[in-house]
Design a protein around this motif. Structure first.
Motif, PDB file in Angstrom:
ATOM      1  N   VAL A  47      -2.566 -12.766   2.718  1.00 25.55           N
ATOM      2  CA  VAL A  47      -3.702 -11.723   2.329  1.00 25.55           C
ATOM      3  C   VAL A  47      -2.852 -10.257   2.218  1.00 25.55           C
ATOM      4  O   VAL A  47      -2.739  -9.633   1.317  1.00 25.55           O
ATOM      5  CB  VAL A  47      -4.940 -11.527   2.983  1.00 25.55           C
ATOM      6  N   ALA A  48      -2.266 -10.122   3.286  1.00 21.59           N
ATOM      7  CA  ALA A  48      -1.419  -8.771   3.754  1.00 21.59           C
ATOM      8  C   ALA A  48      -0.501  -8.933   4.520  1.00 21.59           C
ATOM      9  O   ALA A  48      -0.553  -9.771   5.492  1.00 21.59           O
ATOM     10  CB  ALA A  48      -2.400  -7.815   3.854  1.00 21.59           C
ATOM     11  N   ALA A  49       0.470  -8.129   4.425  1.00 20.35           N
ATOM     12  CA  ALA A  49       1.827  -8.424   5.433  1.00 20.35           C
ATOM     13  C   ALA A  49       2.393  -6.777   5.491  1.00 20.35           C
ATOM     14  O   ALA A  49       2.265  -6.135   4.696  1.00 20.35           O
ATOM     15  CB  ALA A  49       2.865  -9.147   4.953  1.00 20.35           C
ATOM     16  N   ILE A  50       2.776  -6.809   6.756  1.00 19.05           N
ATOM     17  CA  ILE A  50       3.480  -5.307   7.209  1.00 19.05           C
ATOM     18  C   ILE A  50       4.495  -5.573   7.981  1.00 19.05           C
ATOM     19  O   ILE A  50       4.632  -6.388   8.894  1.00 19.05           O
ATOM     20  CB  ILE A  50       2.426  -4.329   7.819  1.00 19.05           C
ATOM     21  N   SER A  51       5.652  -5.080   7.610  1.00 18.20           N
ATOM     22  CA  SER A  51       6.828  -5.045   8.284  1.00 18.20           C
ATOM     23  C   SER A  51       6.947  -4.083   9.617  1.00 18.20           C
ATOM     24  O   SER A  51       6.103  -3.249   9.841  1.00 18.20           O
ATOM     25  CB  SER A  51       8.126  -4.685   7.324  1.00 18.20           C
ATOM     26  N   SER A  52       7.838  -4.319  10.081  1.00 21.13           N
ATOM     27  CA  SER A  52       8.066  -3.491  11.544  1.00 21.13           C
ATOM     28  C   SER A  52       8.289  -2.033  10.896  1.00 21.13           C
ATOM     29  O   SER A  52       7.949  -1.105  11.711  1.00 21.13           O
ATOM     30  CB  SER A  52       9.274  -3.781  12.448  1.00 21.13           C
ATOM     31  N   GLY A  53       8.835  -1.770   9.976  1.00 21.51           N
ATOM     32  CA  GLY A  53       8.950  -0.365   9.240  1.00 21.51           C
ATOM     33  C   GLY A  53       7.784   0.109   8.616  1.00 21.51           C
ATOM     34  O   GLY A  53       7.896   1.442   8.425  1.00 21.51           O
ATOM     35  N   GLY A  54       6.718  -0.598   8.493  1.00 21.77           N
ATOM     36  CA  GLY A  54       5.644  -0.163   7.804  1.00 21.77           C
ATOM     37  C   GLY A  54       5.419  -0.558   6.399  1.00 21.77           C
ATOM     38  O   GLY A  54       4.430  -0.036   5.697  1.00 21.77           O
ATOM     39  N   SER A  55       6.393  -1.184   5.740  1.00 20.82           N
ATOM     40  CA  SER A  55       6.231  -1.640   4.228  1.00 20.82           C
ATOM     41  C   SER A  55       5.208  -2.571   4.263  1.00 20.82           C
ATOM     42  O   SER A  55       4.865  -3.498   4.985  1.00 20.82           O
ATOM     43  CB  SER A  55       7.637  -2.428   4.068  1.00 20.82           C
ATOM     44  N   THR A  56       4.315  -2.799   3.332  1.00 21.49           N
ATOM     45  CA  THR A  56       3.269  -3.376   2.992  1.00 21.49           C
ATOM     46  C   THR A  56       3.237  -4.320   1.810  1.00 21.49           C
ATOM     47  O   THR A  56       4.071  -4.110   0.750  1.00 21.49           O
ATOM     48  CB  THR A  56       2.001  -2.802   3.095  1.00 21.49           C
ATOM     49  N   ASP A  57       2.664  -5.403   1.850  1.00 22.85           N
ATOM     50  CA  ASP A  57       2.486  -6.368   0.760  1.00 22.85           C
ATOM     51  C   ASP A  57       1.076  -6.913   0.842  1.00 22.85           C
ATOM     52  O   ASP A  57       0.538  -7.236   1.852  1.00 22.85           O
ATOM     53  CB  ASP A  57       3.500  -7.379   0.716  1.00 22.85           C
ATOM     54  N   TYR A  58       0.445  -7.188  -0.509  1.00 22.26           N
ATOM     55  CA  TYR A  58      -0.725  -7.581  -0.715  1.00 22.26           C
ATOM     56  C   TYR A  58      -1.067  -8.683  -1.553  1.00 22.26           C
ATOM     57  O   TYR A  58      -0.221  -8.756  -2.753  1.00 22.26           O
ATOM     58  CB  TYR A  58      -1.874  -6.353  -0.942  1.00 22.26           C
ATOM     59  N   LEU A  59      -1.779  -9.509  -1.312  1.00 23.95           N
ATOM     60  CA  LEU A  59      -2.369 -10.385  -2.375  1.00 23.95           C
ATOM     61  C   LEU A  59      -3.081  -9.717  -3.555  1.00 23.95           C
ATOM     62  O   LEU A  59      -3.766  -8.724  -3.164  1.00 23.95           O
ATOM     63  CB  LEU A  59      -3.470 -11.345  -1.710  1.00 23.95           C
ATOM     64  N   ASP A  60      -2.572 -10.108  -4.910  1.00 25.34           N
ATOM     65  CA  ASP A  60      -3.206  -9.268  -5.849  1.00 25.34           C
ATOM     66  C   ASP A  60      -4.621  -9.186  -5.976  1.00 25.34           C
ATOM     67  O   ASP A  60      -5.006  -7.982  -6.262  1.00 25.34           O
ATOM     68  CB  ASP A  60      -2.638 -10.044  -7.185  1.00 25.34           C
ATOM     69  N   SER A  61      -5.299  -9.945  -5.526  1.00 25.01           N
ATOM     70  CA  SER A  61      -6.759  -9.847  -5.784  1.00 25.01           C
ATOM     71  C   SER A  61      -7.502  -9.158  -4.756  1.00 25.01           C
ATOM     72  O   SER A  61      -8.651  -8.874  -4.854  1.00 25.01           O
ATOM     73  CB  SER A  61      -7.637 -11.321  -5.553  1.00 25.01           C
ATOM     74  N   VAL A  62      -6.692  -8.557  -3.665  1.00 22.95           N
ATOM     75  CA  VAL A  62      -7.178  -7.581  -2.540  1.00 22.95           C
ATOM     76  C   VAL A  62      -6.810  -6.186  -2.741  1.00 22.95           C
ATOM     77  O   VAL A  62      -7.156  -5.247  -2.026  1.00 22.95           O
ATOM     78  CB  VAL A  62      -7.189  -8.188  -1.203  1.00 22.95           C
ATOM     79  N   LYS A  63      -5.767  -6.109  -3.670  1.00 26.16           N
ATOM     80  CA  LYS A  63      -5.004  -4.700  -3.790  1.00 26.16           C
ATOM     81  C   LYS A  63      -6.085  -3.873  -4.166  1.00 26.16           C
ATOM     82  O   LYS A  63      -6.932  -4.246  -5.148  1.00 26.16           O
ATOM     83  CB  LYS A  63      -4.044  -4.807  -4.885  1.00 26.16           C
ATOM     84  N   GLY A  64      -6.175  -2.539  -3.467  1.00 24.18           N
ATOM     85  CA  GLY A  64      -7.082  -1.462  -3.971  1.00 24.18           C
ATOM     86  C   GLY A  64      -8.364  -1.622  -2.964  1.00 24.18           C
ATOM     87  O   GLY A  64      -8.926  -0.865  -2.758  1.00 24.18           O
ATOM     88  N   ARG A  65      -8.677  -2.829  -2.393  1.00 18.37           N
ATOM     89  CA  ARG A  65      -9.634  -3.164  -1.608  1.00 18.37           C
ATOM     90  C   ARG A  65      -9.185  -2.943  -0.201  1.00 18.37           C
ATOM     91  O   ARG A  65      -9.994  -2.683   0.948  1.00 18.37           O
ATOM     92  CB  ARG A  65     -10.627  -4.338  -2.025  1.00 18.37           C
ATOM     93  N   PHE A  66      -8.204  -3.665   0.260  1.00 17.16           N
ATOM     94  CA  PHE A  66      -7.956  -4.157   1.657  1.00 17.16           C
ATOM     95  C   PHE A  66      -6.655  -3.109   2.071  1.00 17.16           C
ATOM     96  O   PHE A  66      -5.760  -3.008   1.069  1.00 17.16           O
ATOM     97  CB  PHE A  66      -7.482  -5.575   1.702  1.00 17.16           C
ATOM     98  N   THR A  67      -6.602  -2.940   3.346  1.00 13.22           N
ATOM     99  CA  THR A  67      -5.371  -2.110   3.965  1.00 13.22           C
ATOM    100  C   THR A  67      -4.913  -2.579   5.023  1.00 13.22           C
ATOM    101  O   THR A  67      -6.092  -2.682   6.013  1.00 13.22           O
ATOM    102  CB  THR A  67      -5.798  -0.554   4.042  1.00 13.22           C
ATOM    103  N   ILE A  68      -3.848  -2.798   5.309  1.00 14.46           N
ATOM    104  CA  ILE A  68      -3.098  -3.440   6.417  1.00 14.46           C
ATOM    105  C   ILE A  68      -2.532  -2.351   7.211  1.00 14.46           C
ATOM    106  O   ILE A  68      -1.901  -1.482   6.657  1.00 14.46           O
ATOM    107  CB  ILE A  68      -2.257  -4.587   6.358  1.00 14.46           C
ATOM    108  N   SER A  69      -2.682  -2.093   8.604  1.00  4.10           N
ATOM    109  CA  SER A  69      -2.017  -1.178   9.225  1.00  4.10           C
ATOM    110  C   SER A  69      -1.724  -1.767  10.618  1.00  4.10           C
ATOM    111  O   SER A  69      -2.114  -2.932  11.064  1.00  4.10           O
ATOM    112  CB  SER A  69      -2.918  -0.088   9.553  1.00  4.10           C
TER     113      SER A  69
END
Length: 114
Positions: A47-69
């Motif tokens: 669904v979502a991933a975040i690197s140790s440096g803070g880079s994020t990646d999202y599943l297309d269907s949740v972009k704009g709705r979900f936020t990983i931190s």
């Protein structure tokens, strides 16, 4: 590394939930962290991933709705889920990746009613 997820529940469509995942153990070895979800009869999807440096990646269907931190000081990762849809219903798992292993939390149920 041990992962403890929390924050799932039942919410109406359009509502919000915030998932939390606390890591313990050899947390200094963790690189990326993320959230996956799974519905019965289907494979687990990222669904979502975040690197140790803070880079994020999202599943297309949740972009704009979900936020990983991520809070590295607390060894925690969060997933803020807004504008939830019935198709977001699943068991959500937090995930942590080190150089050698991948670890999973126990899963937390998210149910979105229409």
């Amino acid at each position: 590394v041990q992962l403890q997820a929390s924050g799932g529940g039942l919410v109406q469509a359009g509502g919000s939930l915030r998932l939390s995942c606390a890591a313990s153990g050899s947390t200094s070895s963790i690189n990326a962290m993320g959230w996956y979800r799974q519905v019965p009869g289907k494979g687990r999807e990222s669904v979502a991933a975040i690197s140790s440096g803070g880079s994020t990646d999202y599943l297309d269907s949740v972009k704009g709705r979900f936020t990983i931190s991520r809070n590295n000081a607390k060894n925690a990762v969060y997933l803020q889920m807004n504008s939830l849809k019935p198709e977001d219903t699943a068991v959500y798992y937090c995930n942590a990746i080190t150089l050698m292993h991948q670890y999973w939390g126990q899963g937390t149920q998210v149910t979105v009613s229409s």
